[in-house]
Motif scaffolding. Structure first.
Motif, PDB file in Angstrom:
ATOM      1  N   VAL A 260       0.859  -1.183   0.000  1.00  0.00           N
ATOM      2  CA  VAL A 260       0.000   0.000   0.000  1.00  0.00           C
ATOM      3  C   VAL A 260       0.896   1.234   0.000  1.00  0.00           C
ATOM      4  O   VAL A 260       1.811   1.348   0.817  1.00  0.00           O
ATOM      5  CB  VAL A 260      -0.925   0.018   1.234  1.00  0.00           C
ATOM      6  CG1 VAL A 260      -1.765   1.287   1.255  1.00  0.00           C
ATOM      7  CG2 VAL A 260      -1.820  -1.225   1.243  1.00  0.00           C
ATOM      8  N   THR A 261       0.610   2.150  -0.898  1.00  0.00           N
ATOM      9  CA  THR A 261       1.402   3.381  -1.008  1.00  0.00           C
ATOM     10  C   THR A 261       0.477   4.589  -0.975  1.00  0.00           C
ATOM     11  O   THR A 261      -0.463   4.685  -1.770  1.00  0.00           O
ATOM     12  CB  THR A 261       2.208   3.398  -2.314  1.00  0.00           C
ATOM     13  OG1 THR A 261       3.004   2.207  -2.412  1.00  0.00           O
ATOM     14  CG2 THR A 261       3.114   4.626  -2.368  1.00  0.00           C
ATOM     15  N   GLY A 262       0.730   5.500  -0.039  1.00  0.00           N
ATOM     16  CA  GLY A 262       0.015   6.773   0.010  1.00  0.00           C
ATOM     17  C   GLY A 262      -1.457   6.682   0.321  1.00  0.00           C
ATOM     18  O   GLY A 262      -2.251   7.469  -0.215  1.00  0.00           O
ATOM     19  N   LEU A 263      -1.853   5.760   1.192  1.00  0.00           N
ATOM     20  CA  LEU A 263      -3.265   5.646   1.557  1.00  0.00           C
ATOM     21  C   LEU A 263      -3.672   6.893   2.347  1.00  0.00           C
ATOM     22  O   LEU A 263      -3.129   7.176   3.415  1.00  0.00           O
ATOM     23  CB  LEU A 263      -3.487   4.386   2.395  1.00  0.00           C
ATOM     24  CG  LEU A 263      -4.922   4.116   2.875  1.00  0.00           C
ATOM     25  CD1 LEU A 263      -5.859   3.924   1.691  1.00  0.00           C
ATOM     26  CD2 LEU A 263      -4.963   2.891   3.783  1.00  0.00           C
ATOM     27  N   SER A 264      -4.624   7.627   1.793  1.00  0.00           N
ATOM     28  CA  SER A 264      -5.008   8.915   2.392  1.00  0.00           C
ATOM     29  C   SER A 264      -6.513   9.090   2.368  1.00  0.00           C
ATOM     30  O   SER A 264      -7.219   8.547   1.507  1.00  0.00           O
ATOM     31  CB  SER A 264      -4.353  10.086   1.650  1.00  0.00           C
ATOM     32  OG  SER A 264      -2.944  10.001   1.701  1.00  0.00           O
ATOM     33  N   HIS A 265      -6.989   9.879   3.325  1.00  0.00           N
ATOM     34  CA  HIS A 265      -8.407  10.220   3.429  1.00  0.00           C
ATOM     35  C   HIS A 265      -8.472  11.703   3.791  1.00  0.00           C
ATOM     36  O   HIS A 265      -7.615  12.197   4.549  1.00  0.00           O
ATOM     37  CB  HIS A 265      -9.087   9.366   4.497  1.00  0.00           C
ATOM     38  CG  HIS A 265     -10.571   9.576   4.602  1.00  0.00           C
ATOM     39  ND1 HIS A 265     -11.135  10.616   5.322  1.00  0.00           N
ATOM     40  CD2 HIS A 265     -11.606   8.878   4.054  1.00  0.00           C
ATOM     41  CE1 HIS A 265     -12.451  10.544   5.226  1.00  0.00           C
ATOM     42  NE2 HIS A 265     -12.764   9.501   4.464  1.00  0.00           N
ATOM     43  N   ALA A 295      -8.391   3.190   8.433  1.00  0.00           N
ATOM     44  CA  ALA A 295      -7.499   2.811   7.340  1.00  0.00           C
ATOM     45  C   ALA A 295      -7.832   1.418   6.816  1.00  0.00           C
ATOM     46  O   ALA A 295      -7.816   1.168   5.606  1.00  0.00           O
ATOM     47  CB  ALA A 295      -6.046   2.881   7.796  1.00  0.00           C
ATOM     48  N   MET A 296      -8.140   0.494   7.716  1.00  0.00           N
ATOM     49  CA  MET A 296      -8.486  -0.865   7.290  1.00  0.00           C
ATOM     50  C   MET A 296      -9.811  -0.882   6.525  1.00  0.00           C
ATOM     51  O   MET A 296      -9.967  -1.616   5.539  1.00  0.00           O
ATOM     52  CB  MET A 296      -8.577  -1.789   8.510  1.00  0.00           C
ATOM     53  CG  MET A 296      -7.281  -1.930   9.299  1.00  0.00           C
ATOM     54  SD  MET A 296      -5.869  -2.473   8.296  1.00  0.00           S
ATOM     55  CE  MET A 296      -4.847  -0.978   8.327  1.00  0.00           C
ATOM     56  N   LEU A 297     -10.757  -0.075   6.981  1.00  0.00           N
ATOM     57  CA  LEU A 297     -12.032   0.027   6.260  1.00  0.00           C
ATOM     58  C   LEU A 297     -11.813   0.569   4.851  1.00  0.00           C
ATOM     59  O   LEU A 297     -12.486   0.152   3.902  1.00  0.00           O
ATOM     60  CB  LEU A 297     -13.003   0.920   7.029  1.00  0.00           C
ATOM     61  CG  LEU A 297     -13.517   0.374   8.366  1.00  0.00           C
ATOM     62  CD1 LEU A 297     -14.363   1.427   9.087  1.00  0.00           C
ATOM     63  CD2 LEU A 297     -14.342  -0.893   8.154  1.00  0.00           C
ATOM     64  N   ARG A 477      -0.512   7.561  14.957  1.00  0.00           N
ATOM     65  CA  ARG A 477      -0.946   8.645  15.832  1.00  0.00           C
ATOM     66  C   ARG A 477      -1.506   9.753  14.965  1.00  0.00           C
ATOM     67  O   ARG A 477      -0.875  10.194  14.004  1.00  0.00           O
ATOM     68  CB  ARG A 477       0.223   9.160  16.680  1.00  0.00           C
ATOM     69  CG  ARG A 477      -0.174  10.240  17.685  1.00  0.00           C
ATOM     70  CD  ARG A 477       0.942  10.482  18.716  1.00  0.00           C
ATOM     71  NE  ARG A 477       2.192  10.837  18.071  1.00  0.00           N
ATOM     72  CZ  ARG A 477       2.546  12.072  17.718  1.00  0.00           C
ATOM     73  NH1 ARG A 477       1.717  13.074  17.938  1.00  0.00           N
ATOM     74  NH2 ARG A 477       3.703  12.301  17.144  1.00  0.00           N
ATOM     75  N   ARG A 478      -2.715  10.157  15.276  1.00  0.00           N
ATOM     76  CA  ARG A 478      -3.391  11.247  14.562  1.00  0.00           C
ATOM     77  C   ARG A 478      -3.419  11.017  13.056  1.00  0.00           C
ATOM     78  O   ARG A 478      -3.155  11.915  12.259  1.00  0.00           O
ATOM     79  CB  ARG A 478      -2.736  12.585  14.884  1.00  0.00           C
ATOM     80  CG  ARG A 478      -2.859  12.974  16.349  1.00  0.00           C
ATOM     81  CD  ARG A 478      -2.217  14.319  16.637  1.00  0.00           C
ATOM     82  NE  ARG A 478      -2.348  14.674  18.044  1.00  0.00           N
ATOM     83  CZ  ARG A 478      -1.826  15.766  18.586  1.00  0.00           C
ATOM     84  NH1 ARG A 478      -1.137  16.610  17.823  1.00  0.00           N
ATOM     85  NH2 ARG A 478      -1.977  16.014  19.862  1.00  0.00           N
ATOM     86  N   GLY A 479      -3.709   9.785  12.677  1.00  0.00           N
ATOM     87  CA  GLY A 479      -3.917   9.487  11.270  1.00  0.00           C
ATOM     88  C   GLY A 479      -2.667   9.251  10.458  1.00  0.00           C
ATOM     89  O   GLY A 479      -2.739   9.144   9.232  1.00  0.00           O
ATOM     90  N   ARG A 480      -1.512   9.129  11.108  1.00  0.00           N
ATOM     91  CA  ARG A 480      -0.264   8.912  10.374  1.00  0.00           C
ATOM     92  C   ARG A 480       0.568   7.807  11.036  1.00  0.00           C
ATOM     93  O   ARG A 480       0.477   7.601  12.251  1.00  0.00           O
ATOM     94  CB  ARG A 480       0.571  10.205  10.306  1.00  0.00           C
ATOM     95  CG  ARG A 480      -0.074  11.307   9.477  1.00  0.00           C
ATOM     96  CD  ARG A 480       0.772  12.568   9.482  1.00  0.00           C
ATOM     97  NE  ARG A 480       0.183  13.618   8.662  1.00  0.00           N
ATOM     98  CZ  ARG A 480       0.441  13.807   7.371  1.00  0.00           C
ATOM     99  NH1 ARG A 480       1.310  13.009   6.754  1.00  0.00           N
ATOM    100  NH2 ARG A 480      -0.131  14.770   6.705  1.00  0.00           N
ATOM    101  N   ILE A 481       1.368   7.141  10.240  1.00  0.00           N
ATOM    102  CA  ILE A 481       2.341   6.195  10.772  1.00  0.00           C
ATOM    103  C   ILE A 481       3.541   7.000  11.264  1.00  0.00           C
ATOM    104  O   ILE A 481       4.186   7.700  10.480  1.00  0.00           O
ATOM    105  CB  ILE A 481       2.776   5.176   9.709  1.00  0.00           C
ATOM    106  CG1 ILE A 481       1.589   4.299   9.285  1.00  0.00           C
ATOM    107  CG2 ILE A 481       3.913   4.302  10.232  1.00  0.00           C
ATOM    108  CD1 ILE A 481       1.892   3.374   8.126  1.00  0.00           C
TER     109      ILE A 481
END
Length: 510
Positions: A260-265, A295-297, A477-481
């Motif tokens: 997975v590369t650059g998974l963003s919302h 992220a998993m959803l 944390r807060r939406g980031r790795i």
């Protein structure tokens, strides 16, 4: 204050309770300990008026009482805070706190709901439990942890004399768990009796004064927590010693199964990049609200706003909806097994075979069909294979999943996806709310998966679980790795990264 003597309850051929004795004193916290299926839930429902006991008696202040309905138990001052939150999504927090008993005022000779008073009083109870949202907030907009706060505020508003905490911390962060501890101690100081149910021994030792252990529907031991031994409690629970809860690790990771590369919302997470190999467990750890589940959803096509470059088995795929994700070889076991993972009113067999009906490998043209028709014989054979493989304990494959213990419900949710032979299995809090024996079974199942070459993504708030099971741990944390750790990394470093106490200077790509 509260005494149970010889409480028994049968459901058809199942003897759920077979003689439970319990004493609960004013201003004490009593731990109720037992495996899933030991009878804890049935006992709670008996205390709260959902079930009437077949034998035995309940004494309140030394006098026998019978609860014909939940309102009777509430009127006697008994309230419960459940693991699975009981709130109405379309009502506000205030309406949920005062459900069935709103404050009223007289208007033109009639009684009407006093909305202003209800919101003011509800806000006071929410403030008392440390909630940061307004009383008029719709419940559908709240997190699981915030829904728990509504339930606790509801119990306080009822002026309960006995409060039952049924796995209240299963979905909470460390800080929120500490808030629960403080609330329990506050209730204790006010003379309220607390019955505390948890599978986490550290919680029991932190807040409980005494314990009662249930096994197979009867009380098998009781004593003071201060002099209790964890190993002895486990032996009382399961009738045997659990020598090693985590299975031996025998792994040789293979080629990359998922990249997975650059998974963003737009609002929930950003620039998540990672890969997981066949025969490997990759754990995602973080505090509640870090964005792990979201992220998993998204990987399962349930977040249409999300964007990413995804490769499965070296081939680019677009995961726009769950059907595409499943066809590509992804399987997702959700955190909320009762609300999202299983159809509780359906039988074990129906739950196990449902995904296969429309699956590309085992659908109408596969193992379950005879021509265009579903084959009952093949369906039963398919279900039996999964029941035997995961050692699911059920009287038959026709019983409703909702009647099984939490551990066996979780096995059903996992098994139904294994029947599709996925490439990657995502396990979101797979041991939430299950006992130590059931945890051991799930851990063994995870090890079996990786030995068979599956790639496993584990989302867990249990740090020991992530550290022991995973080959690598990614911290969000807060939406980031924010950090990546190899197996064997110190717990302190992982917790520091998750809390931001010692966050890395730069985000880490995994």
């Amino acid at each position: 204050m509260l005494q149970l003597r010889g409480i028994a309850k049968r459901f058809g051929p199942t003897q759920a309770l077979r003689g439970v004795d319990l004493d609960l004193r004013p201003g004490e916290v009593l731990a109720l300990i037992g495996e899933n299926g030991a009878g804890k839930s049935t006992l709670v429902k008996t205390l709260t008026g959902v079930h009437a006991p077949d034998a035995g008696e309940i004494l309140l202040d030394g006098r026998p009482v019978r609860f014909a309905r939940p309102q009777d138990a509430q009127g006697a001052g008994i309230a419960a805070v459940h693991q699975e939150t009981v709130v109405f999504d379309e009502l506000s927090a205030a309406e949920n706190i005062f459900i069935g008993r709103p404050p009223t005022r007289r208007v033109a000779g009639l009684r009407a709901v006093d909305w202003g008073r209800m919101e003011r009083e509800a806000q006071g109870w929410l403030d008392a439990v440390g909630a940061t949202f307004a009383a008029r907030t719709p419940a559908r907009a709240l997190s699981i942890a915030q829904r728990h706060q509504i339930e606790i505020a509801r119990a306080l508003a009822m002026q309960a004399r006995v409060v039952i905490f049924d796995e209240p911390t299963a979905a909470l962060s460390r800080a929120e768990i500490d808030d629960i501890y403080r609330l329990v101690l506050r209730l204790k100081s006010q003379g309220v009796s607390v019955l505390f149910i948890s599978h986490k021994f550290d919680e029991l030792f932190a807040v409980c004064d005494r314990y009662v252990v249930l096994r197979d529907g009867e009380s098998v031991g009781a004593g003071d927590m201060a002099s209790a031994d964890e190993d002895e409690l486990v032996r009382l629970m399961v009738g045997r010693a659990v020598e090693q809860i985590y299975p031996p690790r025998h792994r040789t990771p293979g080629e990359v199964a998922l990249r997975v590369t650059g998974l963003s919302h737009p609002t929930e997470f950003a620039e998540l990049s990672f890969e997981v190999r066949r025969g490997e467990v990759l754990a995602f750890y973080g505090l509640v609200g870090a964005g792990r589940t979201e992220a998993m959803l998204a990987l399962m096509g349930l977040k249409p706003e999300a964007t990413a470059k995804v490769e499965i088995g070296g081939h680019a795929v677009e995961l726009r909806d769950p059907a595409r994700a499943i066809a590509a070889g992804l399987a997702y076991v959700p955190e909320d097994r009762r609300g999202q993972g299983a159809l509780l009113g359906f039988s074990v067999r129906e739950n196990l075979t449902l995904p296969a009906l429309a699956g590309p490998r085992h659908g109408w043209h596969g193992k379950l069909s005879r021509g265009p028709w579903l084959s009952a014989r093949r369906e039963r054979g398919f279900a039996k294979g999964l029941i035997d493989r995961l050692r699911i304990k059920a009287a038959s494959d026709d019983v409703a999943v909702g009647s099984l213990s939490g551990g066996n419900q979780q096995k059903v949710v996992i098994a139904k996806w294994l029947g599709l032979h996925p490439r990657v299995v995502i396990l979101d809090e797979p041991t939430k709310g299950i006992d130590i024996g059931a945890k051991q079974a799930v851990y063994g199942l995870i090890e079996d998966m990786v030995r068979q070459g599956l790639a496993v993504i584990l989302v867990s708030s249990e740090l020991p679980e992530a550290m022991h099971l995973a080959d690598r741990v990614l911290v969000m944390r807060r939406g980031r790795i924010v950090a990546a750790f190899e197996h064997g990394a110190p717990a302190e470093a992982i917790v520091a990264a998750a809390s931001g106490v010692a966050a890395p200077a730069e985000e880490v790509a995994a």
